[in-house]
Structures are given as C-alpha cells and as structure tokens.
Design a protein around this motif. Structure first.
Motif, short mmCIF file in Angstrom:
data_model
loop_
_atom_site.label_atom_id
_atom_site.label_comp_id
_atom_site.label_asym_id
_atom_site.label_seq_id
_atom_site.Cartn_x
_atom_site.Cartn_y
_atom_site.Cartn_z
N ILE A 1 37.62 61.45 -52.44
CA ILE A 1 36.70 61.13 -53.54
C ILE A 1 36.16 62.45 -54.04
CG2 ILE A 1 34.60 59.88 -54.22
CD1 ILE A 1 35.03 58.09 -51.75
N VAL B 1 40.30 59.38 -55.72
CA VAL B 1 39.48 58.73 -56.74
C VAL B 1 38.70 59.83 -57.44
CG1 VAL B 1 37.54 57.18 -57.17
CG2 VAL B 1 39.29 56.55 -55.50
N MET C 1 30.55 54.17 -57.86
CA MET C 1 31.97 54.37 -57.59
C MET C 1 32.22 54.73 -56.12
SD MET C 1 33.22 56.46 -61.00
CE MET C 1 34.90 56.70 -60.37
N THR D 1 34.15 52.25 -53.59
CA THR D 1 35.40 52.77 -53.02
C THR D 1 35.38 52.70 -51.50
OG1 THR D 1 35.77 54.26 -54.89
CG2 THR D 1 36.87 54.81 -52.82
N PHE E 1 37.82 50.47 -49.16
CA PHE E 1 38.80 51.19 -48.34
C PHE E 1 38.59 50.96 -46.84
CE2 PHE E 1 40.31 55.48 -46.65
CZ PHE E 1 41.67 55.19 -46.81
#
Length: 416
Positions: free
Chosen positions: A57, A76, A108, A112, A116
């Motif tokens: 990320i 991401v 976000m 995420t 995940f």
C-alpha cells in the motif's frame, strides 16, 4: 519413453501454496528512498519465502516506474501527497482538499487490510501513518483482522535526536506502539547509531526492538549504455529522487566549467521528482561544459549504474549510501540538512567509518567539489568488503524476524 525436460516439468507443477499474507505500508511523500527500501525488502521476502504473498500500500508517484516483484505481489496506489517541510504535507495531484484526501487514503487503507486479511502488517517509519491515516485500521484491527501482527520498520536515523523526541511525544507514538505493535525492526546498526538510546525510547519499547543491520544489495550485471567509457573514468552524479538536488548538480557543472581540464566522463541522473525549471537549467549548464556530460532524469537500476562508475557524487539518503557502501565505491556525499537532519547525521557517521567523504552543503563550492572528486578518483585505500558482516545483513535478518513472528514450523526447526 519420452524425456520430460525441467521446463516442461515446471509447467505441469501447481503454483506454490500461499500460506502467509503480508501487507506493507509505505506512505512515500518525498523522494524515492522509502519505496525503494520497502521494495527491496518485499523482493527478498518473496525470493526466500515461497509461501509469502505481499500486498503493498503506497502513495509513491513513481511506483509504476520501478522494478517490481513479478510473482505473489501486487500494490494498491494511494492518492499522492507532497512534503512541504518536516511533518507538513499537502495534496500533490488531486484537486481535493487535504482533509478530503486524507479521509480517502485512510478509508482505502482500512478497506484494503480488512479485505486482504494479512498475517503481518509492516509499517514503514510512521506508527500512525501520515496525519494518523493508519489509526482507523489499527483501531479496527483486533476485531476486523484479528490474526494480523503489526511490525514497525525504522531506518537507521530519523532526524536530530531533540526534534525526533519532540515529534514522538507529540503524536504519542509510544502509546500507539504499546497498544498495537508486536515488534520494531531497525534496518541499521546499533554501533553506528543507537536509535533507541538517541531518541529516548522507554525500556518497554526497547524490549521489542531488533537491530537488523543495513540493507546490502548485490548489483545487477546489466551494462548501462550511458556508462560505456572505453577506459575513460566516469563520475556518476545522483541526488536520488531529485526534488531538492538542483544545488548539488549545479555546483558540479559549475565546477566542470571552472576546471575544463578534467578528463572524466559525467553521467547526471536528476531524479524523476526534480522540477521542470531545474531540469532545464541543468541542461543549459551542461551544454556550456566542454566535457562529456550526459543528463537523464531516471534509471530503474540505480545500483547497476553505480556499479560501473568510478566515483559517485550523491546526497545522503539511506538507499544511496547503502548501495554505495555495498559496492565499495569511492563517493563524495553532499547530504541534505533540512527540513530534517537524517542525511547529514548518516553521512557524518559513514564518513567517520571511512566509507565515504562528506561535504557540508551549506558551505559547498564548485572548486571544493572538484577537489573532493579528484581525491576520490586517486584514492588507493578502500574500506574492506562489508558483505556478510552482522551490520550489513538487513534483508536476511528482517526475513528471519518476520518468519519468527509467524512461528513458521520449518524455520523454528532448523534454528532450534
């Protein structure tokens, strides 16, 4: 009977089983250092742990231009931020307010991680993230991703001790680490800079710290066409990301103009984040120099380029110095002193070890820089190779620490 080749056999084999998921957070608001360091760690973890899968990320604006792992890896991309001064940020590209952008980034990140379901979350440098953007995910972690263990990864030096102590107290980082983090990994040497002592970490925080050593990377062997020298010595000039590297490169080109008798070839890599006006000025200065000077904005293989240079002129970023020392290259370092003193402190400590030569950027002159380069080109005594020493096994020891946290049975058995 038909003979089956190794290639054909590999094609019929099932893909490797993925047992562990690792999320890596790298905010990246300034330069290339953080993202390149975290990508090196990701690549090593994947190469040496076939049951790992990593999701990065990141807010890096150049992530798509960097060499990325090709298997069991993805990323991401967060909206970009820019650092205006120490601990101050603004929106880099989007036409949105800072608050709106930070809410978007925080959402976000949280979404995420919840989707995940990582076993490990590695956080680069900031325990709460930029502007506390990690806090929603951290606070939801115990229920939403209960198996996740959070690991804080710190480089060797953050800033001047007094300033760092003030920032950590202001943001209550020790309390956040106490509540949420399982371990702190420092990719540096306690002998060079005792981070826990210099920054006044309390005993409870020191008890979960592990000094892993600096990151030593082997260079690539791909020839760099701009460094085909035909026996002519080459000086590589690189300010890293380039956002604040104009002054160093200008001093170098002015030095060549003042001293036109230098017989070396120059490759200047400005960095992808250097402003357009600065690149134009550098191109103009280079055109006036009566010497072989090549200017380009970026290379995806900086260490491979460094490996073919005779002397390197660089700023004092973590990756740049680790790559220079890993290669055993003579180097002149012109570190940044503001808005944070991390580079200045590191360059001085490395110079004290005899690994590099350091110049003060505030008193730098073109002639002084030329003299320092001459001295490095004629240097006969270089420091001994550091590969394999405890202080330069950062990648190996980070991987070991992660596997121990996961209580990998195979790893535990072979290290019992």
């Amino acid at each position: 009977m038909q003979k089956i080749t190794n290639i054909e056999l590999r094609k019929t084999m099932p893909p490797p089983r993925i047992d562990y998921r690792i999320a890596v957070y790298s905010h990246d608001t300034f330069g290339l250092g953080n993202i390149r360091r975290m990508l090196a760690i990701c690549q090593y973890l994947l190469d040496n742990n076939p049951h790992f899968s990593i999701l990065l990320i990141t807010g890096s604006p150049v992530i798509h231009r960097l060499p990325l792992p090709t298997e069991r890896f993805d990323y991401v991309k967060l909206p970009c931020l820019s650092r205006t001064e120490a601990e101050k940020y603004q929106v880099k590209s989007l036409g949105t307010t800072f608050d709106m952008t930070m809410r978007l980034r925080a959402q976000m990140i949280k979404t995420t991680l919840m989707g995940f379901h990582p076993d490990i979350v590695i956080v680069d440098k900031k325990p709460c993230g930029v502007a506390k953007e990690l806090m929603p995910a951290l606070e939801a972690s115990s229920e939403a991703i209960p198996r996740a263990q959070w690991v804080l990864l710190l480089r060797d030096i953050l800033d001047a001790p007094g300033k760092t102590r003030q920032v950590w107290r202001k943001h209550r980082y020790f309390d956040v680490i106490d509540r949420h983090y399982a371990q702190i990994l420092v990719v540096g040497s306690q002998k060079i800079f005792d981070l826990g002592e210099e920054y006044g970490f309390p005993p409870r925080i020191k008890s979960i710290m592990k000094y892993c050593g600096y990151i030593h990377k082997s260079p690539t062997v791909i020839p760099q066409k701009n460094l085909a020298t035909n026996g002519t010595r080459t000086v590589l000039v690189t300010p890293g990301g380039g956002q604040d590297g104009f002054r160093m490169i200008r001093a170098y080109l002015q030095g060549l103009e003042i001293h036109p008798d230098k017989g070396w070839k120059s490759l200047i890599i400005t960095g992808p984040e250097m402003d357009g006006w600065a690149r134009e000025e550098i191109a103009h200065l280079a055109s006036r120099v009566n010497a072989a000077v090549t200017v380009q904005s970026f290379t995806a293989d900086m260490q491979g380029t460094m490996s073919q240079a005779d002397v390197i002129v660089s700023m004092g970023g973590y990756n740049s110095l680790c790559e220079i020392v890993s290669l055993g290259k003579p180097a002149v370092i012109v570190p940044r002193k503001a808005p944070v003193q991390e580079q200045w402190i590191r360059a001085q400590r490395f110079a004290h070890q005899g690994w590099v030569h350091c110049l003060d950027p505030e008193t730098l002159t073109p002639s002084q820089l030329m003299e320092a380069i001459d001295n490095q080109l004629n240097r006969t005594l270089l420091p001994p190779p550091l590969q394999g020493t405890k202080e330069w096994q950062g990648l190996v020891r980070v991987s070991q620490a992660i596997r121990l946290l996961l209580a990998d049975p195979g790893f535990m058995a072979c290290h019992a």
